[in-house]
Design a protein around this motif. Structure first.
Motif, PDB file in Angstrom:
ATOM      1  N   ARG A  64     -19.297  20.263   0.645  1.00 43.35           N
ATOM      2  CA  ARG A  64     -20.112  21.295   0.977  1.00 43.35           C
ATOM      3  C   ARG A  64     -19.761  22.673   0.034  1.00 43.35           C
ATOM      4  NH1 ARG A  64     -19.719  22.976   7.172  1.00 43.35           N
ATOM      5  NH2 ARG A  64     -17.930  23.618   6.385  1.00 43.35           N
ATOM      6  N   ARG A  66     -20.419  26.596   0.664  1.00 45.63           N
ATOM      7  CA  ARG A  66     -20.846  27.600   1.848  1.00 45.63           C
ATOM      8  C   ARG A  66     -20.652  28.941   0.981  1.00 45.63           C
ATOM      9  NH1 ARG A  66     -17.982  28.591   6.144  1.00 45.63           N
ATOM     10  NH2 ARG A  66     -16.070  28.153   5.059  1.00 45.63           N
ATOM     11  N   SER A  81     -25.658  30.617   3.411  1.00 48.98           N
ATOM     12  CA  SER A  81     -26.312  29.164   3.388  1.00 48.98           C
ATOM     13  C   SER A  81     -25.213  28.084   3.164  1.00 48.98           C
ATOM     14  CB  SER A  81     -27.063  29.189   1.756  1.00 48.98           C
ATOM     15  OG  SER A  81     -27.805  28.073   1.544  1.00 48.98           O
ATOM     16  N   ALA A  83     -24.830  24.507   1.655  1.00 41.15           N
ATOM     17  CA  ALA A  83     -25.490  23.382   0.615  1.00 41.15           C
ATOM     18  C   ALA A  83     -24.573  22.059   0.672  1.00 41.15           C
ATOM     19  CB  ALA A  83     -25.387  23.949  -0.921  1.00 41.15           C
ATOM     20  N   TYR A  96     -28.272  18.781  -3.923  1.00 38.37           N
ATOM     21  CA  TYR A  96     -28.004  19.225  -2.710  1.00 38.37           C
ATOM     22  C   TYR A  96     -29.077  19.659  -1.556  1.00 38.37           C
ATOM     23  CZ  TYR A  96     -28.068  23.738  -4.947  1.00 38.37           C
ATOM     24  OH  TYR A  96     -28.730  24.836  -5.727  1.00 38.37           O
ATOM     25  N   ASP A  98     -29.831  22.224   0.929  1.00 36.02           N
ATOM     26  CA  ASP A  98     -29.596  23.585   1.409  1.00 36.02           C
ATOM     27  C   ASP A  98     -30.086  24.009   2.690  1.00 36.02           C
ATOM     28  OD1 ASP A  98     -28.432  26.296   0.985  1.00 36.02           O
ATOM     29  OD2 ASP A  98     -29.846  26.520  -0.854  1.00 36.02           O
ATOM     30  N   SER A 112     -34.021  21.923   5.893  1.00 37.30           N
ATOM     31  CA  SER A 112     -33.304  21.848   4.769  1.00 37.30           C
ATOM     32  C   SER A 112     -34.096  21.839   3.453  1.00 37.30           C
ATOM     33  CB  SER A 112     -32.120  20.805   4.496  1.00 37.30           C
ATOM     34  OG  SER A 112     -32.675  19.940   4.468  1.00 37.30           O
ATOM     35  N   THR A 115     -32.451  20.277  -3.180  1.00 38.10           N
ATOM     36  CA  THR A 115     -32.327  21.058  -4.506  1.00 38.10           C
ATOM     37  C   THR A 115     -31.627  19.999  -5.373  1.00 38.10           C
ATOM     38  OG1 THR A 115     -32.392  23.124  -3.500  1.00 38.10           O
ATOM     39  CG2 THR A 115     -31.609  23.368  -5.915  1.00 38.10           C
TER      40      THR A 115
END
Length: 172
Positions: A64, A66, A81, A83, A96, A98, A112, A115
């Motif tokens: 992750r 963050r 956020s 991701a 990822y 997001d 989500s 991306t």
């Protein structure tokens, strides 16, 4: 040029995607570092006048990222956020999912936004291409209204400033 295309930004309403690209004179290794090192990310992520704080950055599939961004002048609340990386191919691709989060780092219940960021060596530099997918036209329109494309453009411009600057000691 159509109103949806400017400065390397393409809003594709038929595919519900936002794409933006930038070419840098820095080598792909340096650009990759800027996307995967938490300290580097805090120096460029977000639009002009905003500061980024990285709370977690675990760059591996399932890891992750963050982060929060907030206006430097305190004129708005931070945007948080989470991701979750789905693909990590060293110096070639980051992908990822997001999602926006609340102050306790719980997803806010919004969809989500998958991306994908690709890094292509040009011999004397690197092209970064970002593609963000939205679940439907309404979500894409909301992102357009919130000036997400402009924010990405400003962040990628800030990245150019970092890449042109002195090499940090922690560069990978």
């Amino acid at each position: 040029m159509s109103p949806d295309t400017a400065d390397g930004i393409v809003v594709d309403r038929s595919a519900n995607t936002l794409r933006i690209s930038r070419t840098y004179t820095a080598k792909v290794e340096r650009v990759w570092w800027a996307w995967t090192d938490a300290e580097a990310v805090t120096r460029w992520w977000g639009p002009q006048g905003w500061a980024a704080t990285v709370h977690e950055m675990d760059v591996r599939p399932g890891g992750r990222w963050r982060f929060e961004i907030a206006p430097v002048d305190g004129s708005a609340a931070p945007v948080r956020s989470i991701a979750t990386y789905t693909t990590v191919v060293d110096r070639r691709e980051l992908a990822y999912d997001d999602v926006f989060a609340d102050a306790a780092w719980r997803p806010e219940g919004t969809d989500s936004f998958p991306t994908s960021v690709t890094f292509t060596s040009t011999g004397d530099g690197c092209v970064v291409s970002v593609a963000v997918s939205f679940p439907d036209g309404r979500a894409l329109q909301r992102a357009v209204e919130l000036q997400m494309a402009d924010g990405y453009a400003e962040a990628l411009d800030r990245l150019g400033g970092l890449l042109g600057g002195p090499h940090p000691t922690k560069e990978k």
